[in-house]
Design a protein around this motif. Structure first.
Motif: not given
Ligand SMILES: Cc1cc2nc3c(=O)[nH]c(=O)nc-3n(C[C@H](O)[C@H](O)[C@H](O)COP(=O)(O)O)c2cc1C
Length: 188
Positions: A174-178, A24-31, A181-187
């Motif tokens: 933080a990476v997951y939240a980002d 959650c700390c990481g999630l929060r850091k990513a807004g 938010e911005h999308g990624f290329d998971m197939q």
């Protein structure tokens, strides 16, 4: 970005809570905006396999039992991402998380499909021998796959890796939240 964090352990200061807090700390850091759902505090009965095996889960997409199930279900539907954090009991998720997912799977697969395509982050915390963390993650993912939900990642936390995995969970949040938010290329 709304992230639901579904977690289950009776211990408010144990390994599971520590893993959840670091993520959650990481999630929060990513807004991210976080909705914590502590399964052990909720009233969640288990499925009774009504009728000949299917009840209102199939006919209406809801469970007839009046407890905290429906409200929790709606919170997941409204979330952009969902994190599942469970203590490992008997090489599996906790009984309360299982009771909830069993009922959710019925409403989803038989009728609603509201959660299909959601990308989830899975964390299993095995504070005993550490055995069963992988099986727990596997079982969680199989249940989610029935609902066409997808695992973004799966992390086992055990007594022997917590010194380096807990800090990594902060980065992971933080990476997951980002990515949510911005999308990624998971197939898949
Ligand atoms: C009923 C029960 C079953 C358990 N089964 C396992 C297990 O299969 N593997 C393991 O490593 N730990 C097992 N444990 C230990 C829990 O994983 C341990 O309590 C862990 O720290 C969970 O996180 P907590 O600190 O939030 O309670 C079990 C504990 C209980 C109460």
């Amino acid at each position: 970005m709304r992230i639901a964090v579904v977690w289950s352990s009776p211990n408010l200061h144990g390994l599971t809570a520590a893993a959840k807090d670091r993520f959650c700390c990481g999630l929060r850091k990513a807004g991210a905006e976080i909705e914590e759902i502590h399964m052990n505090k909720l009233r969640l009965e288990h499925c009774q396999a009504c009728g000949n095996g299917w009840g209102t889960c199939a006919s209406k997409g809801t469970c007839w039992k009046k407890d905290d199930f429906q409200e929790t279900y709606e919170k997941l539907v409204n979330a952009d991402g969902i994190v599942f954090v469970s203590a490992v009991y008997w090489h599996d998720i906790t009984e309360c998380m299982k009771a909830f997912l069993d009922r959710l799977r019925r409403c989803e697969t038989a009728r609603n499909h509201f959660l299909a395509g959601k990308r989830c982050f899975l964390i299993a915390c095995a504070g005993g021998t550490g055995l069963g963390a992988i099986e727990c993650l596997h079982n969680m993912e199989e249940t989610l796959k029935h609902m066409e939900m997808r695992a973004y990642d799966r992390i086992p936390v055990i007594r022997y890796n917590k010194e380096y995995i807990l800090p990594a969970l902060e980065t992971a949040g933080a990476v997951y939240a980002d990515r949510m938010e911005h999308g990624f290329d998971m197939q898949y």
